[in-house]
Write an enzyme that holds these catalytic residues in place. Structure first.
Site, PDB file in Angstrom:
ATOM      1  N   SER A 146       0.827  -1.201   0.000  1.00 58.70           N
ATOM      2  CA  SER A 146       0.000   0.000   0.000  1.00 58.70           C
ATOM      3  C   SER A 146       0.867   1.260   0.000  1.00 58.70           C
ATOM      4  CB  SER A 146      -0.967  -0.046   1.184  1.00 58.70           C
ATOM      5  OG  SER A 146      -1.990   0.902   1.053  1.00 58.70           O
ATOM      6  N   ASP A 222     -10.077  -5.769  -3.202  1.00 59.41           N
ATOM      7  CA  ASP A 222      -9.468  -4.709  -2.390  1.00 59.41           C
ATOM      8  C   ASP A 222     -10.395  -3.500  -2.364  1.00 59.41           C
ATOM      9  OD1 ASP A 222      -7.861  -2.510  -1.507  1.00 59.41           O
ATOM     10  OD2 ASP A 222      -6.061  -3.606  -2.092  1.00 59.41           O
ATOM     11  N   HIS A 255      -7.316  -6.123   0.930  1.00 56.98           N
ATOM     12  CA  HIS A 255      -6.131  -5.293   1.188  1.00 56.98           C
ATOM     13  C   HIS A 255      -5.374  -5.723   2.444  1.00 56.98           C
ATOM     14  CE1 HIS A 255      -4.051  -1.577   0.022  1.00 56.98           C
ATOM     15  NE2 HIS A 255      -4.002  -1.211   1.287  1.00 56.98           N
TER      16      HIS A 255
END
Length: 277
Positions: A146, A222, A255
């Site tokens: 991320s 995600d 995620h």
């Protein structure tokens, strides 16, 4: 520098280190994993950069990274995601301030006094690690998740001779064009978007593609995919620039660290194949 904690894992050791950072102006912690192979001499080293709100602990405790590192003979270095502590500027939002350093050097007050995470990692912490642990300086790679995936891509593209290999889990691929990046870059770098380009992987890859083959994994479920991650922009720029890359879209994954741990071994293996090619 002092060792705060030592934890045995997969035949090696996780060492939690605290030191006074001259670059950031505050005490910092990071974790280093030394695999059992390090007892016989220097081993290749991977740097793992974490995402928003995280510390070194997230990947060490939930990412199955020590199992993969021991299996492939890698040392792992996991820095924190920002300066922390009393007197360090912060924000009430999770996506700015402590825990959200975005791996850049801030130029705007009040952030510029402490927020220099890119220099901290590539210069100060690099020297500390290579002077203190049995790592092979010529065989280092970088990866992350991320915000940390953004950091891995940008630090690799700007330092390809240091971080010879690169991969990322669900990276923020074009931060100049997503809400997370726009908020952070405006605060840390100011409103002049030309200054943002040095920290945007989709722009950097067009300017200076590397010789590495970049691996990116992205879960199709995600929750941040459409608004924040913007892989299509990076893909187009990488293809135009001739950057070798593989983007794997993993059906049903989100995620979280369930996603990261599932593909951690693939990423460590990717770095080993690239570093020893």
């Amino acid at each position: 520098m002092k060792t705060v904690q030592t934890i045995k894992s997969h035949g090696g050791q996780v060492r939690v280190i605290e030191h006074d950072s001259e670059t950031l102006g505050v005490p910092m912690q990071f974790a280093a994993y030394l695999p059992p192979q390090a007892e016989k001499g220097p081993v290749p080293c991977l740097w793992y950069l974490s995402g928003l709100t995280c510390t070194w602990a997230n990947v060490m405790e939930k990412g199955e990274i020590t199992r993969a590192a021991a299996g492939h003979g890698f040392a792992i270095v996991a820095p924190d995601t920002s300066p922390r502590g009393e007197g360090v500027p912060d924000d009430e939002g999770y996506d700015l301030g402590q825990g959200a350093g975005f791996y850049l050097t801030a130029t705007q007050a009040p952030w510029s006094k402490h927020y220099r995470m890119d220099s901290y990692i590539t210069d100060e912490l690099q020297t500390l690690v290579t002077d203190s642990f049995p790592v092979a300086e010529a065989r280092q790679g970088i990866f992350g998740h991320s915000m940390g995936g953004h950091g891995a891509l940008t630090l690799h593209l700007k330092n390809p001779d240091l971080y010879k290999t690169c991969s990322a889990f669900a990276p923020i691929s074009a931060p100049s064009q997503c809400p997370w990046g726009e908020k952070a870059f405006t605060a840390y770098l100011g409103s002049d978007r030309a200054r943002w380009a040095d920290y945007d992987a989709a722009i950097l890859v067009g300017r200076q593609p590397s010789q590495a083959h970049i691996l990116i994994d992205q879960g199709t479920d995600d929750q941040f995919l459409a608004e924040q991650l913007l892989h299509g922009i990076f893909e187009d720029a990488a293809r135009t620039a001739g950057q070798a890359y593989t983007l794997r879209r993993q059906p049903g994954y989100d995620h979280s660290y369930y996603f990261i741990s599932t593909f951690m071994d693939d990423h460590v293996r990717h770095h080993r194949q690239e570093l020893f090619a």
